[in-house]
Motif scaffolding. Sequence first.
Motif, PDB file in Angstrom:
ATOM      1  N   LYS A   1      -4.106   3.439  10.206  1.00  0.00           N
ATOM      2  CA  LYS A   1      -5.552   3.400  10.460  1.00  0.00           C
ATOM      3  C   LYS A   1      -6.238   2.418   9.511  1.00  0.00           C
ATOM      4  CE  LYS A   1      -6.560   7.942  12.423  1.00  0.00           C
ATOM      5  NZ  LYS A   1      -7.206   9.242  12.272  1.00  0.00           N
ATOM      6  N   LEU A   2      -5.875   2.530   8.224  1.00  0.00           N
ATOM      7  CA  LEU A   2      -6.499   1.647   7.234  1.00  0.00           C
ATOM      8  C   LEU A   2      -6.155   0.190   7.534  1.00  0.00           C
ATOM      9  CD1 LEU A   2      -8.158   1.323   4.626  1.00  0.00           C
ATOM     10  CD2 LEU A   2      -6.027   1.506   3.353  1.00  0.00           C
TER      11      LEU A   2
ATOM     12  N   ILE B   1      -6.721  16.888  10.077  1.00  0.00           N
ATOM     13  CA  ILE B   1      -5.927  15.709   9.720  1.00  0.00           C
ATOM     14  C   ILE B   1      -6.789  14.447   9.804  1.00  0.00           C
ATOM     15  CG2 ILE B   1      -4.039  14.218  10.545  1.00  0.00           C
ATOM     16  CD1 ILE B   1      -2.536  16.844  11.199  1.00  0.00           C
TER      17      ILE B   1
ATOM     18  N   GLU C   1     -12.608   6.744   0.607  1.00  0.00           N
ATOM     19  CA  GLU C   1     -12.429   6.728  -0.846  1.00  0.00           C
ATOM     20  C   GLU C   1     -11.765   5.420  -1.285  1.00  0.00           C
ATOM     21  OE1 GLU C   1     -11.702  10.652  -3.384  1.00  0.00           O
ATOM     22  OE2 GLU C   1      -9.875   9.798  -2.573  1.00  0.00           O
ATOM     23  N   PHE C   2     -10.775   4.989  -0.502  1.00  0.00           N
ATOM     24  CA  PHE C   2     -10.064   3.741  -0.798  1.00  0.00           C
ATOM     25  C   PHE C   2     -11.036   2.566  -0.735  1.00  0.00           C
ATOM     26  CE2 PHE C   2      -7.752  -0.034   0.505  1.00  0.00           C
ATOM     27  CZ  PHE C   2      -6.634  -0.021  -0.307  1.00  0.00           C
TER      28      PHE C   2
ATOM     29  N   ALA D   1      -9.159  14.393   6.871  1.00  0.00           N
ATOM     30  CA  ALA D   1      -8.478  14.061   5.606  1.00  0.00           C
ATOM     31  C   ALA D   1      -8.175  12.561   5.546  1.00  0.00           C
ATOM     32  CB  ALA D   1      -7.191  14.873   5.480  1.00  0.00           C
ATOM     33  N   GLN D   2      -7.724  11.998   6.677  1.00  0.00           N
ATOM     34  CA  GLN D   2      -7.430  10.558   6.699  1.00  0.00           C
ATOM     35  C   GLN D   2      -8.707   9.755   6.487  1.00  0.00           C
ATOM     36  OE1 GLN D   2      -5.553  10.421  10.554  1.00  0.00           O
ATOM     37  NE2 GLN D   2      -3.495  10.506   9.699  1.00  0.00           N
TER      38      GLN D   2
ATOM     39  N   ARG E   1      -1.497  -0.878  -4.333  1.00  0.00           N
ATOM     40  CA  ARG E   1      -2.733  -0.147  -4.053  1.00  0.00           C
ATOM     41  C   ARG E   1      -2.301   1.213  -3.522  1.00  0.00           C
ATOM     42  NH1 ARG E   1      -7.150  -3.313  -2.894  1.00  0.00           N
ATOM     43  NH2 ARG E   1      -8.253  -1.492  -3.665  1.00  0.00           N
TER      44      ARG E   1
ATOM     45  N   VAL F   1     -11.463  10.699   4.932  1.00  0.00           N
ATOM     46  CA  VAL F   1     -11.883  10.837   3.525  1.00  0.00           C
ATOM     47  C   VAL F   1     -11.075   9.875   2.651  1.00  0.00           C
ATOM     48  CG1 VAL F   1     -11.820  12.391   1.522  1.00  0.00           C
ATOM     49  CG2 VAL F   1     -12.717  13.212   3.694  1.00  0.00           C
ATOM     50  N   ALA F   2      -9.747   9.846   2.876  1.00  0.00           N
ATOM     51  CA  ALA F   2      -8.883   8.986   2.059  1.00  0.00           C
ATOM     52  C   ALA F   2      -9.248   7.514   2.248  1.00  0.00           C
ATOM     53  CB  ALA F   2      -7.420   9.228   2.428  1.00  0.00           C
ATOM     54  N   ILE F   3      -9.490   7.122   3.501  1.00  0.00           N
ATOM     55  CA  ILE F   3      -9.807   5.712   3.785  1.00  0.00           C
ATOM     56  C   ILE F   3     -11.153   5.327   3.161  1.00  0.00           C
ATOM     57  CG2 ILE F   3     -10.443   4.114   5.668  1.00  0.00           C
ATOM     58  CD1 ILE F   3      -8.209   5.478   7.330  1.00  0.00           C
TER      59      ILE F   3
ATOM     60  N   GLY G   1       1.202  12.245   9.540  1.00  0.00           N
ATOM     61  CA  GLY G   1      -0.199  12.101   9.162  1.00  0.00           C
ATOM     62  C   GLY G   1      -0.370  11.067   8.066  1.00  0.00           C
ATOM     63  N   CYS G   2       0.621  11.022   7.178  1.00  0.00           N
ATOM     64  CA  CYS G   2       0.605  10.081   6.050  1.00  0.00           C
ATOM     65  C   CYS G   2       0.755   8.638   6.560  1.00  0.00           C
ATOM     66  CB  CYS G   2       1.767  10.475   5.123  1.00  0.00           C
ATOM     67  SG  CYS G   2       1.917   9.518   3.658  1.00  0.00           S
TER      68      CYS G   2
ATOM     69  N   LEU H   1       0.852  -1.193   0.000  1.00  0.00           N
ATOM     70  CA  LEU H   1       0.000   0.000   0.000  1.00  0.00           C
ATOM     71  C   LEU H   1       0.885   1.240   0.000  1.00  0.00           C
ATOM     72  CD1 LEU H   1      -2.961   1.201   0.442  1.00  0.00           C
ATOM     73  CD2 LEU H   1      -2.276   1.393   2.837  1.00  0.00           C
TER      74      LEU H   1
ATOM     75  N   ARG I   1       0.734   2.722  -9.002  1.00  0.00           N
ATOM     76  CA  ARG I   1      -0.334   1.802  -9.470  1.00  0.00           C
ATOM     77  C   ARG I   1       0.171   0.921 -10.601  1.00  0.00           C
ATOM     78  NH1 ARG I   1      -5.259   5.892  -8.849  1.00  0.00           N
ATOM     79  NH2 ARG I   1      -5.915   5.263  -6.760  1.00  0.00           N
TER      80      ARG I   1
ATOM     81  N   GLN J   1       0.228   7.579   9.613  1.00  0.00           N
ATOM     82  CA  GLN J   1      -0.910   7.237  10.473  1.00  0.00           C
ATOM     83  C   GLN J   1      -2.129   6.826   9.651  1.00  0.00           C
ATOM     84  OE1 GLN J   1      -2.894  10.271  12.803  1.00  0.00           O
ATOM     85  NE2 GLN J   1      -3.048   8.911  14.555  1.00  0.00           N
ATOM     86  N   ALA J   2      -2.330   7.482   8.493  1.00  0.00           N
ATOM     87  CA  ALA J   2      -3.453   7.091   7.632  1.00  0.00           C
ATOM     88  C   ALA J   2      -3.301   5.620   7.225  1.00  0.00           C
ATOM     89  CB  ALA J   2      -3.508   7.991   6.405  1.00  0.00           C
TER      90      ALA J   2
ATOM     91  N   LEU K   1      -3.435   4.659  -1.317  1.00  0.00           N
ATOM     92  CA  LEU K   1      -4.323   5.446  -0.452  1.00  0.00           C
ATOM     93  C   LEU K   1      -3.971   6.905  -0.695  1.00  0.00           C
ATOM     94  CD1 LEU K   1      -6.370   5.493   1.970  1.00  0.00           C
ATOM     95  CD2 LEU K   1      -4.398   5.457   3.486  1.00  0.00           C
ATOM     96  N   MET K   2      -4.926   7.635  -1.263  1.00  0.00           N
ATOM     97  CA  MET K   2      -4.627   9.025  -1.662  1.00  0.00           C
ATOM     98  C   MET K   2      -5.167  10.018  -0.643  1.00  0.00           C
ATOM     99  SD  MET K   2      -5.551   8.694  -5.687  1.00  0.00           S
ATOM    100  CE  MET K   2      -5.501  10.451  -5.978  1.00  0.00           C
ATOM    101  N   LEU K   3      -4.270  10.756  -0.030  1.00  0.00           N
ATOM    102  CA  LEU K   3      -4.707  11.776   0.926  1.00  0.00           C
ATOM    103  C   LEU K   3      -5.190  13.012   0.164  1.00  0.00           C
ATOM    104  CD1 LEU K   3      -1.825  11.418   3.523  1.00  0.00           C
ATOM    105  CD2 LEU K   3      -4.180  10.656   3.785  1.00  0.00           C
ATOM    106  N   PRO K   4      -6.285  13.628   0.632  1.00  0.00           N
ATOM    107  CA  PRO K   4      -6.827  14.764  -0.128  1.00  0.00           C
ATOM    108  C   PRO K   4      -5.975  16.018  -0.067  1.00  0.00           C
ATOM    109  CG  PRO K   4      -8.130  14.362   1.854  1.00  0.00           C
ATOM    110  CD  PRO K   4      -7.129  13.262   1.770  1.00  0.00           C
ATOM    111  N   HIS K   5      -5.152  16.153   0.967  1.00  0.00           N
ATOM    112  CA  HIS K   5      -4.172  17.243   0.967  1.00  0.00           C
ATOM    113  C   HIS K   5      -2.946  16.827   1.767  1.00  0.00           C
ATOM    114  CE1 HIS K   5      -5.183  18.692   5.042  1.00  0.00           C
ATOM    115  NE2 HIS K   5      -6.425  18.445   4.708  1.00  0.00           N
TER     116      HIS K   5
END
Lengths: 242, 122
Positions: free
Chosen positions: A78-79, B96, B106-107, B99-100, A59, B102-104, A71-72, A39, A54, A74-75, A61-65
């Motif tokens: 989380k997933l 933050i 969307e995924f 945003a996380q 796969r 939203v990304a999750i 933060g990246c 990922l 890709r 951690q996303a 995971l696209m952060l919106p900003h």
Amino acid sequence: VSAQSNPKVLVIIPAYNEQGAIGSVVQELRETLPEMPVLVIDDCSEDATVDVARQAGARVLMLPHHLGLGGCVQAGYKLAFELGYDYVIRIDGDGQHDPKFIPRMLDTLIKSGSEMVIGSRFVESSGQTTHFARAIGIRFFRAVLRPILGRPVHDPTSGFVGVNRSALGVFSKSFPLEYPEIEALVVLQRRAFRFEEVPCTMRKRKAGKSTITPLKSLYYIFHVLLGVFVNILKYEGRRRRR
Amino acid sequence: MDRLLGLVTIASLCLVGLVLYYVRRAHIRVEYSVSWFLAAVALLALASSRGALERLSAALGIEYAPVALLLVIVFVFSLVLFRLSIIISNLKDSNIALAQRVAILEFQIHSLHEAQQTPAGR
């Protein structure tokens, strides 16, 4: 941890403007560990990082900003936590981390029962060197962290890290947002979690260049020191015991 | 000193007027205007009462009363800025997390679409 005999493992790669290296990093991972899902967490890159990743088979995971490294990462944690992964290995998107060390890290995570494993350049004398300023910074933080963690850590700034599900749960809720590596160790220590270091060698980045400047290094040291002490002082209810 | 007190009074009134103007146009939310109103009222009260200012400077051991006034101004606005730092930090944390999320989401939507398009499922 569920299903230790066949654990779910995910490799995550935080990436920001890594179009020059991310393709070969993902490809190498897929060749070395074909069964392991990859990922890429794109921190709103301005280049073709997403497309290249890709195309290479990851796969994304696209952060919106743009959130910054913490933060990246951690996303991704989380997933992975929500999708039920047992272990997550994080590697950098610039090609410095060799995926051949991932099985060893995973093995250590599973067998030791530690919550975190760090791929370390200095745990054994591998002859690896880093540039002068970074070497001084690493020595400084080793000295700072030793009394806090109650044991030595050889490579506290390494971004080559594996975590188990317990750490994933913690990091999903609380993870340092800027320069996360060192502070993450303190976050774990506050919960009486354990970590191990696995010897590995690191390579030169495949593309791009480091954004660290002397001024940024000073800011880094100050920021991380403050973050470490804030994490020590942070009140999060009663200290959890294992 | 009278000129300084007059200046502070005018500045405080301007601040009240400015905040009211922006609150009315919904450019500042009411809850965030409270700090500025309190700061302006505190300065207005101090600037319009010379006796109170002199008593305050005597209590602080400051011989020249306008210095006490400046000290109070710095203190009051530091408090307001500190409160704003807390608000900004909370907003950044929420941003933050959002945003996380939203990304999750969307995924996961993308994964569901992929699974639906694959005849045999995944």
